[in-house]
Write an enzyme that holds these catalytic residues in place. Structure first.
Site, PDB file in Angstrom:
ATOM      1  N   ASN A   7      15.949  33.035  53.256  1.00  0.00           N
ATOM      2  CA  ASN A   7      16.835  33.264  54.346  1.00  0.00           C
ATOM      3  C   ASN A   7      17.473  34.500  54.364  1.00  0.00           C
ATOM      4  O   ASN A   7      18.837  34.472  53.634  1.00  0.00           O
ATOM      5  CB  ASN A   7      17.442  32.060  54.783  1.00  0.00           C
ATOM      6  CG  ASN A   7      18.278  31.943  56.041  1.00  0.00           C
ATOM      7  OD1 ASN A   7      18.085  33.237  56.652  1.00  0.00           O
ATOM      8  ND2 ASN A   7      19.100  31.097  56.227  1.00  0.00           N
ATOM      9  N   ARG A  90      12.498  32.488  56.361  1.00  0.00           N
ATOM     10  CA  ARG A  90      12.994  31.870  57.801  1.00  0.00           C
ATOM     11  C   ARG A  90      13.054  33.201  58.554  1.00  0.00           C
ATOM     12  O   ARG A  90      13.857  34.167  58.206  1.00  0.00           O
ATOM     13  CB  ARG A  90      14.345  31.223  57.608  1.00  0.00           C
ATOM     14  CG  ARG A  90      15.039  31.105  58.999  1.00  0.00           C
ATOM     15  CD  ARG A  90      16.544  30.987  58.896  1.00  0.00           C
ATOM     16  NE  ARG A  90      17.002  30.855  60.182  1.00  0.00           N
ATOM     17  CZ  ARG A  90      18.241  31.364  60.481  1.00  0.00           C
ATOM     18  NH1 ARG A  90      18.967  31.815  59.726  1.00  0.00           N
ATOM     19  NH2 ARG A  90      18.546  31.099  61.637  1.00  0.00           N
ATOM     20  N   HIS A 180      17.180  27.530  66.220  1.00  0.00           N
ATOM     21  CA  HIS A 180      17.226  26.123  65.323  1.00  0.00           C
ATOM     22  C   HIS A 180      16.094  25.197  65.453  1.00  0.00           C
ATOM     23  O   HIS A 180      16.245  24.343  65.098  1.00  0.00           O
ATOM     24  CB  HIS A 180      18.290  25.408  65.867  1.00  0.00           C
ATOM     25  CG  HIS A 180      19.791  25.704  65.624  1.00  0.00           C
ATOM     26  ND1 HIS A 180      20.856  25.630  66.354  1.00  0.00           N
ATOM     27  CD2 HIS A 180      20.430  26.568  64.547  1.00  0.00           C
ATOM     28  CE1 HIS A 180      21.870  26.188  65.779  1.00  0.00           C
ATOM     29  NE2 HIS A 180      21.865  26.829  64.879  1.00  0.00           N
ATOM     30  N   ARG A 241      31.331  31.206  69.201  1.00  0.00           N
ATOM     31  CA  ARG A 241      30.522  31.866  70.296  1.00  0.00           C
ATOM     32  C   ARG A 241      30.666  30.819  71.775  1.00  0.00           C
ATOM     33  O   ARG A 241      30.994  29.772  71.679  1.00  0.00           O
ATOM     34  CB  ARG A 241      29.077  31.514  69.942  1.00  0.00           C
ATOM     35  CG  ARG A 241      28.490  32.410  69.009  1.00  0.00           C
ATOM     36  CD  ARG A 241      27.034  32.164  68.563  1.00  0.00           C
ATOM     37  NE  ARG A 241      26.880  31.783  67.259  1.00  0.00           N
ATOM     38  CZ  ARG A 241      25.798  31.235  66.575  1.00  0.00           C
ATOM     39  NH1 ARG A 241      24.821  31.394  67.253  1.00  0.00           N
ATOM     40  NH2 ARG A 241      25.816  30.866  65.443  1.00  0.00           N
ATOM     41  N   GLU A 384      16.189  22.550  56.568  1.00  0.00           N
ATOM     42  CA  GLU A 384      15.338  23.710  57.189  1.00  0.00           C
ATOM     43  C   GLU A 384      14.625  24.182  56.076  1.00  0.00           C
ATOM     44  O   GLU A 384      13.422  24.629  56.327  1.00  0.00           O
ATOM     45  CB  GLU A 384      16.461  24.634  58.001  1.00  0.00           C
ATOM     46  CG  GLU A 384      16.805  24.224  59.096  1.00  0.00           C
ATOM     47  CD  GLU A 384      17.915  24.986  59.458  1.00  0.00           C
ATOM     48  OE1 GLU A 384      18.971  24.604  59.249  1.00  0.00           O
ATOM     49  OE2 GLU A 384      17.945  25.702  60.408  1.00  0.00           O
TER      50      GLU A 384
END
Ligand code: AMP
Length: 396
Positions: A7, A90, A180, A241, A384
């Site tokens: 990642n 990823r 996601h 955010r 993940e």
């Protein structure tokens, strides 16, 4: 068979080595400050550690440090990288091109690079990491791309289009892509397994609540809507955010403060959300502690976030004309029992009832609804990396 999961960010690199014979993590680690200085922290599943500061002018040196950690350091887990069958990456943005994971061919690499226009903070870094892997591990080592967006490619156009002049979609591909996706796919697959049903027969709402947050509606086995949009800024309030905002609030603030698009990106991505409202932190634990001591802005930030989650779940139950299961995952979803309780107590109109004793369990895969609840409520820790490793194995 061992799969190396990567990642990569522009200055960081997270990795795991997973033994797919038993799906156990052999080691995991993080390289930081790539391009500036360089540091690696690496640990094995049996508790050994290797930490070092070493020059990492590019991702190639970072991968060399990882190979040293894995094969030669006191925390080594393999004799040589030859034992690793493939590398799974990823990738944040797959645009409309990638509807599933794929082997990274020269064409795929070029497409991922060109999609950098839609994910300027992420895709260019992924490309650097893929090229560094080719340099460090050779062209023969298979590499697979697993996209955050591909699970959401099944959304119908009424869900992914924005009500702006159509030319912006045609010219610049401005639309909802979501994010996601690997997590939403992983936990929804787990729900179907736990329910003992075909995913096609379930209406599922998955809530990935971490530092970034998104909620997805899954019907007939596929994503039909998701809260994140053109970028992972859309949806509802996150650590730093905004989630959805009235566009005129943005232009109003920009005019008042003479702000550039870059300024606005920084403010709405990094200085807003729970941090912006509370003025305390982006971490819900710190904000909850401040709220418990009477800080009103901290309490407001948490109240707003929970209210927005309740509204998203309600809108997705409406979009699917019902819901069979709701899943909580991510750092907040897995650990914050108060948030789950507050949210689920507002879902009794759906026939969803939370069991307070089961909800007290943290970080485990567990059903938290009462026996007579019409909607099954779950905590499912996401994974993940394992999802990426499984896709990689399947493709090679
Ligand atoms: P993630 O991005 O999935 O790693 O989630 C990170 C976030 O999870 C942190 O910023 C915290 O806000 C949140 N978190 C982790 N543990 C807890 C907890 N026990 N209670 C509330 N929030 C938590």
């Amino acid at each position: 068979m061992k799969i190396f999961v990567v990642n990569a960010g522009s200055s960081s690199l997270k990795y795991q080595l997973i033994d797919m014979d038993n799906e156990q993590v052999l080691c995991k680690g993080l390289c930081e400050r790539i391009g500036v200085s360089g540091a690696i922290s690496h640990k094995t599943s049996d508790g050994r550690k290797y930490e070092a500061e070493t020059a990492m002018p590019t991702h190639s040196e970072a991968f060399e440090a990882v190979v040293y950690a894995m094969t030669q350091s006191d925390a080594k887990v393999i004799e040589s990288f030859d034992e690793v069958s493939a590398i799974g990456h990823r990738i944040v943005q797959g645009g409309s091109i990638f509807k599933g994971s794929c082997i990274i061919t020269p064409q795929a690499l070029q497409d991922i690079d060109e999609l950098g226009a839609l994910a300027p903070l992420h895709n260019p870094a992924h490309v650097l990491a893929i090229k560094a892997c080719i340099k460090t591990f050779g062209e023969e080592k298979p590499q697979v791309a697993v996209f955050d967006t591909s699970f959401h490619q099944t959304m119908p156009s009424k869900a992914y289009m924005f009500p702006i002049p159509y030319k912006y979609y045609e010219q610049y591909k401005v639309r909802k892509y979501g994010a996601h996706g690997t997590s939403h796919r992983f936990v929804s697959d787990r729900v179907a397994a736990l329910e003992g049903k075909d995913k096609k027969d379930l209406k599922i709402i998955t809530c990935h609540l971490g530092n970034g947050c998104s909620i997805t509606a899954i019907k007939d086995g596929v994503c039909v809507d998701t809260s994140m949009g053109f970028t992972p800024l859309d949806g509802f309030m996150m650590g730093t955010r905004t989630g959805t905002l009235d566009p005129s609030a943005i232009t109003f603030i920009a005019e008042k403060e003479n702000l550039s698009p870059a300024d606005l990106n920084r403010i709405f991505n990094k200085e807003s959300g729970v941090l912006g409202v509370s003025g305390i932190s982006n971490d819900n634990r710190d904000v909850a502690a401040a709220a418990a001591e009477g800080n009103e802005r901290a309490a407001l930030a948490l109240e707003m976030q929970r209210y927005q989650i309740i509204k998203f779940i309600g809108s997705y139950a409406a979009a699917m004309n019902g819901v069979d299961a709701i899943v909580f995952t991510g750092g907040i979803g897995e650990n914050d029992a108060t948030l789950r309780k507050v949210v689920c107590d507002s879902l009794t109109y759906l026939g969803a009832y939370i069991d307070d004793n089961k909800n007290a369990i943290r970080g485990e895969e567990v059903k938290i609804s009462t026996d007579d609840s019409k909607v099954n409520l779950y905590i499912i820790p996401t994974n993940e990396e394992l999802a990426i490793a499984r896709d990689t194995l399947a493709l090679i």
